[in-house]
Design a protein around this motif. Structure first.
Motif, PDB file in Angstrom:
ATOM      1  N   SER A 295       0.836  -1.202   0.000  1.00  0.00           N
ATOM      2  CA  SER A 295       0.000   0.000   0.000  1.00  0.00           C
ATOM      3  C   SER A 295       0.873   1.255   0.000  1.00  0.00           C
ATOM      4  CB  SER A 295      -0.924  -0.018   1.218  1.00  0.00           C
ATOM      5  OG  SER A 295      -1.750   1.119   1.224  1.00  0.00           O
ATOM      6  N   ALA A 296       1.943   1.235   0.800  1.00  0.00           N
ATOM      7  CA  ALA A 296       2.867   2.375   0.834  1.00  0.00           C
ATOM      8  C   ALA A 296       3.550   2.553  -0.516  1.00  0.00           C
ATOM      9  CB  ALA A 296       3.909   2.183   1.933  1.00  0.00           C
ATOM     10  N   LEU A 297       3.946   1.447  -1.157  1.00  0.00           N
ATOM     11  CA  LEU A 297       4.589   1.545  -2.474  1.00  0.00           C
ATOM     12  C   LEU A 297       3.624   2.128  -3.500  1.00  0.00           C
ATOM     13  CD1 LEU A 297       6.549  -1.832  -2.600  1.00  0.00           C
ATOM     14  CD2 LEU A 297       7.530   0.473  -2.403  1.00  0.00           C
ATOM     15  N   GLU A 298       2.361   1.695  -3.470  1.00  0.00           N
ATOM     16  CA  GLU A 298       1.379   2.205  -4.430  1.00  0.00           C
ATOM     17  C   GLU A 298       1.044   3.671  -4.195  1.00  0.00           C
ATOM     18  OE1 GLU A 298      -2.154  -0.080  -5.057  1.00  0.00           O
ATOM     19  OE2 GLU A 298      -1.058  -1.735  -5.979  1.00  0.00           O
ATOM     20  N   SER A 299       1.248   4.141  -2.983  1.00  0.00           N
ATOM     21  CA  SER A 299       0.967   5.548  -2.699  1.00  0.00           C
ATOM     22  C   SER A 299       2.198   6.428  -2.910  1.00  0.00           C
ATOM     23  CB  SER A 299       0.452   5.711  -1.272  1.00  0.00           C
ATOM     24  OG  SER A 299       1.495   5.471  -0.345  1.00  0.00           O
ATOM     25  N   GLY A 300       3.339   5.808  -3.235  1.00  0.00           N
ATOM     26  CA  GLY A 300       4.561   6.567  -3.456  1.00  0.00           C
ATOM     27  C   GLY A 300       5.328   6.869  -2.193  1.00  0.00           C
ATOM     28  N   ALA A 301       4.899   6.289  -1.072  1.00  0.00           N
ATOM     29  CA  ALA A 301       5.550   6.563   0.211  1.00  0.00           C
ATOM     30  C   ALA A 301       6.546   5.479   0.599  1.00  0.00           C
ATOM     31  CB  ALA A 301       4.496   6.698   1.310  1.00  0.00           C
ATOM     32  N   GLY A 302       6.566   4.371  -0.111  1.00  0.00           N
ATOM     33  CA  GLY A 302       7.456   3.264   0.244  1.00  0.00           C
ATOM     34  C   GLY A 302       8.892   3.523  -0.174  1.00  0.00           C
ATOM     35  N   ASN A 303       9.766   2.637   0.257  1.00  0.00           N
ATOM     36  CA  ASN A 303      11.190   2.722  -0.065  1.00  0.00           C
ATOM     37  C   ASN A 303      11.581   1.431  -0.786  1.00  0.00           C
ATOM     38  OD1 ASN A 303      13.812   3.556  -0.210  1.00  0.00           O
ATOM     39  ND2 ASN A 303      14.313   2.992   1.883  1.00  0.00           N
ATOM     40  N   PRO A 304      11.412   1.381  -2.108  1.00  0.00           N
ATOM     41  CA  PRO A 304      11.641   0.121  -2.837  1.00  0.00           C
ATOM     42  C   PRO A 304      13.112  -0.289  -2.859  1.00  0.00           C
ATOM     43  CG  PRO A 304      11.286   1.918  -4.375  1.00  0.00           C
ATOM     44  CD  PRO A 304      11.043   2.473  -2.999  1.00  0.00           C
ATOM     45  N   THR A 305      13.334  -1.587  -2.700  1.00  0.00           N
ATOM     46  CA  THR A 305      14.677  -2.161  -2.836  1.00  0.00           C
ATOM     47  C   THR A 305      14.694  -3.026  -4.084  1.00  0.00           C
ATOM     48  OG1 THR A 305      14.141  -4.170  -1.608  1.00  0.00           O
ATOM     49  CG2 THR A 305      14.944  -2.268  -0.310  1.00  0.00           C
ATOM     50  N   ILE A 306      15.876  -3.443  -4.470  1.00  0.00           N
ATOM     51  CA  ILE A 306      15.996  -4.316  -5.643  1.00  0.00           C
ATOM     52  C   ILE A 306      15.241  -5.616  -5.417  1.00  0.00           C
ATOM     53  CG2 ILE A 306      18.192  -5.319  -4.906  1.00  0.00           C
ATOM     54  CD1 ILE A 306      19.028  -5.298  -7.838  1.00  0.00           C
ATOM     55  N   GLU A 307      15.315  -6.174  -4.200  1.00  0.00           N
ATOM     56  CA  GLU A 307      14.615  -7.414  -3.892  1.00  0.00           C
ATOM     57  C   GLU A 307      13.106  -7.232  -4.022  1.00  0.00           C
ATOM     58  OE1 GLU A 307      16.930  -6.077  -1.844  1.00  0.00           O
ATOM     59  OE2 GLU A 307      18.559  -7.533  -1.818  1.00  0.00           O
ATOM     60  N   THR A 308      12.593  -6.087  -3.547  1.00  0.00           N
ATOM     61  CA  THR A 308      11.165  -5.798  -3.635  1.00  0.00           C
ATOM     62  C   THR A 308      10.710  -5.741  -5.085  1.00  0.00           C
ATOM     63  OG1 THR A 308      11.229  -4.548  -1.561  1.00  0.00           O
ATOM     64  CG2 THR A 308       9.382  -4.117  -3.028  1.00  0.00           C
ATOM     65  N   VAL A 309      11.442  -5.026  -5.926  1.00  0.00           N
ATOM     66  CA  VAL A 309      11.049  -4.867  -7.324  1.00  0.00           C
ATOM     67  C   VAL A 309      11.085  -6.211  -8.050  1.00  0.00           C
ATOM     68  CG1 VAL A 309      11.622  -3.770  -9.515  1.00  0.00           C
ATOM     69  CG2 VAL A 309      11.670  -2.435  -7.402  1.00  0.00           C
ATOM     70  N   PHE A 310      12.115  -7.029  -7.798  1.00  0.00           N
ATOM     71  CA  PHE A 310      12.186  -8.339  -8.446  1.00  0.00           C
ATOM     72  C   PHE A 310      11.061  -9.250  -7.949  1.00  0.00           C
ATOM     73  CE2 PHE A 310      16.207  -7.019 -10.124  1.00  0.00           C
ATOM     74  CZ  PHE A 310      16.392  -7.794 -11.254  1.00  0.00           C
ATOM     75  N   SER A 311      10.714  -9.188  -6.656  1.00  0.00           N
ATOM     76  CA  SER A 311       9.603  -9.991  -6.127  1.00  0.00           C
ATOM     77  C   SER A 311       8.283  -9.577  -6.764  1.00  0.00           C
ATOM     78  CB  SER A 311       9.508  -9.835  -4.608  1.00  0.00           C
ATOM     79  OG  SER A 311      10.602 -10.438  -3.984  1.00  0.00           O
ATOM     80  N   LEU A 312       8.085  -8.269  -6.925  1.00  0.00           N
ATOM     81  CA  LEU A 312       6.853  -7.788  -7.563  1.00  0.00           C
ATOM     82  C   LEU A 312       6.796  -8.207  -9.027  1.00  0.00           C
ATOM     83  CD1 LEU A 312       6.690  -4.250  -5.936  1.00  0.00           C
ATOM     84  CD2 LEU A 312       5.125  -6.178  -5.529  1.00  0.00           C
ATOM     85  N   SER A 313       7.929  -8.121  -9.715  1.00  0.00           N
ATOM     86  CA  SER A 313       7.987  -8.543 -11.109  1.00  0.00           C
ATOM     87  C   SER A 313       7.590 -10.017 -11.234  1.00  0.00           C
ATOM     88  CB  SER A 313       9.403  -8.315 -11.661  1.00  0.00           C
ATOM     89  OG  SER A 313       9.570  -8.938 -12.903  1.00  0.00           O
ATOM     90  N   ARG A 314       8.172 -10.847 -10.362  1.00  0.00           N
ATOM     91  CA  ARG A 314       7.876 -12.281 -10.383  1.00  0.00           C
ATOM     92  C   ARG A 314       6.400 -12.525 -10.050  1.00  0.00           C
ATOM     93  NH1 ARG A 314      11.672 -13.562  -7.363  1.00  0.00           N
ATOM     94  NH2 ARG A 314      10.595 -13.423  -5.387  1.00  0.00           N
ATOM     95  N   ALA A 315       5.876 -11.869  -9.002  1.00  0.00           N
ATOM     96  CA  ALA A 315       4.494 -12.089  -8.562  1.00  0.00           C
ATOM     97  C   ALA A 315       3.476 -11.645  -9.613  1.00  0.00           C
ATOM     98  CB  ALA A 315       4.245 -11.347  -7.248  1.00  0.00           C
ATOM     99  N   LEU A 316       3.788 -10.574 -10.332  1.00  0.00           N
ATOM    100  CA  LEU A 316       2.881 -10.064 -11.364  1.00  0.00           C
ATOM    101  C   LEU A 316       3.105 -10.731 -12.722  1.00  0.00           C
ATOM    102  CD1 LEU A 316       3.080  -6.295 -10.404  1.00  0.00           C
ATOM    103  CD2 LEU A 316       1.018  -7.734 -10.288  1.00  0.00           C
ATOM    104  N   GLY A 317       4.221 -11.477 -12.847  1.00  0.00           N
ATOM    105  CA  GLY A 317       4.557 -12.068 -14.138  1.00  0.00           C
ATOM    106  C   GLY A 317       4.825 -10.998 -15.172  1.00  0.00           C
ATOM    107  N   ALA A 318       5.452  -9.897 -14.723  1.00  0.00           N
ATOM    108  CA  ALA A 318       5.661  -8.735 -15.582  1.00  0.00           C
ATOM    109  C   ALA A 318       7.142  -8.358 -15.628  1.00  0.00           C
ATOM    110  CB  ALA A 318       4.856  -7.552 -15.049  1.00  0.00           C
ATOM    111  N   PRO A 319       7.606  -7.878 -16.766  1.00  0.00           N
ATOM    112  CA  PRO A 319       8.982  -7.391 -16.852  1.00  0.00           C
ATOM    113  C   PRO A 319       9.227  -6.241 -15.873  1.00  0.00           C
ATOM    114  CG  PRO A 319       8.039  -7.640 -19.036  1.00  0.00           C
ATOM    115  CD  PRO A 319       6.914  -7.811 -18.044  1.00  0.00           C
TER     116      PRO A 319
END
Length: 193
Positions: A40-64
């Motif tokens: 929710s914080a990431l979607e609102s622009g308040a989160g602090n994304p890490t490389i691990e987070t972005v790769f996990s989201l990519s994998r979970a969404l099946g998206a580049p």
């Protein structure tokens, strides 16, 4: 460049990709292993994304990854590496430079720097991963195989497999290309025409 632009772009793209996939925040949390409050914080622009987070989201969404990180690109662009946002892990820094699209295939281009200090693991993600070593010695673990690469060497492998990168004898500079075939690349085309 300050981290704010990456937060804004990720916030916009993550929400769009999640809604386009038709999944709830709770389901994305389950698939990615990332807490619902963090998402929710990431979607609102308040989160602090890490490389691990972005790769996990990519994998979970099946998206580049570019689906999550890339703003629209003009026809002619010059990308200055030192002006790009950095996604960092314990021993790796990635700067997204460009997404190339042709004949249904998408290729994301990253400047990749690996620091000494141990392996940087990935549990896998969509696409085929290509790495071209420019400086240093890079140890790559893919499944049960281990390969050492030197300046000028390249490797390609199915990125769905668990893999890791490790700098040996000093920091490594390389180019990372993530290639998505037509079925996987379609998300790049749909979200970034």
């Amino acid at each position: 460049m300050e981290p704010e632009p990456v937060r804004r772009v990720l916030a916009d793209n993550l929400r769009r990709a999640r809604l386009d996939s038709g999944i709830s925040l709770s389901e994305l949390s389950r698939r990615s292993g990332i807490g619902k409050a963090t998402l929710s914080a990431l979607e609102s622009g308040a989160g602090n994304p890490t490389i691990e987070t972005v790769f996990s989201l990519s994998r979970a969404l099946g998206a580049p990854i570019s689906t999550l990180l890339e703003d629209s690109v003009p026809t002619l662009s010059v990308v200055r590496g030192d002006e790009q946002d950095v996604l960092s892990g314990p021993t790796i820094d990635l700067r997204m430079l460009r997404t190339l699209r042709r004949n249904g295939v998408a290729v994301e281009v990253f400047d990749q720097q690996i620091r000494t200090g141990g392996p940087q693991p990935s549990s896998g993600h969509i696409g085929t991963e290509h790495t071209i070593v420019q400086v240093g010695t890079l140890r790559v673990h893919v499944g049960e195989q281990t390969v050492d690469l030197h300046a000028g060497d390249a490797i390609a492998f199915d990125a769905h497999q668990p893999h890791s990168y490790e700098a040996i004898d000093g920091d490594v500079r390389s180019v990372l290309l993530l290639e998505y075939p037509p079925g996987e690349a379609q998300r790049v085309f749909d979200l970034h025409p």
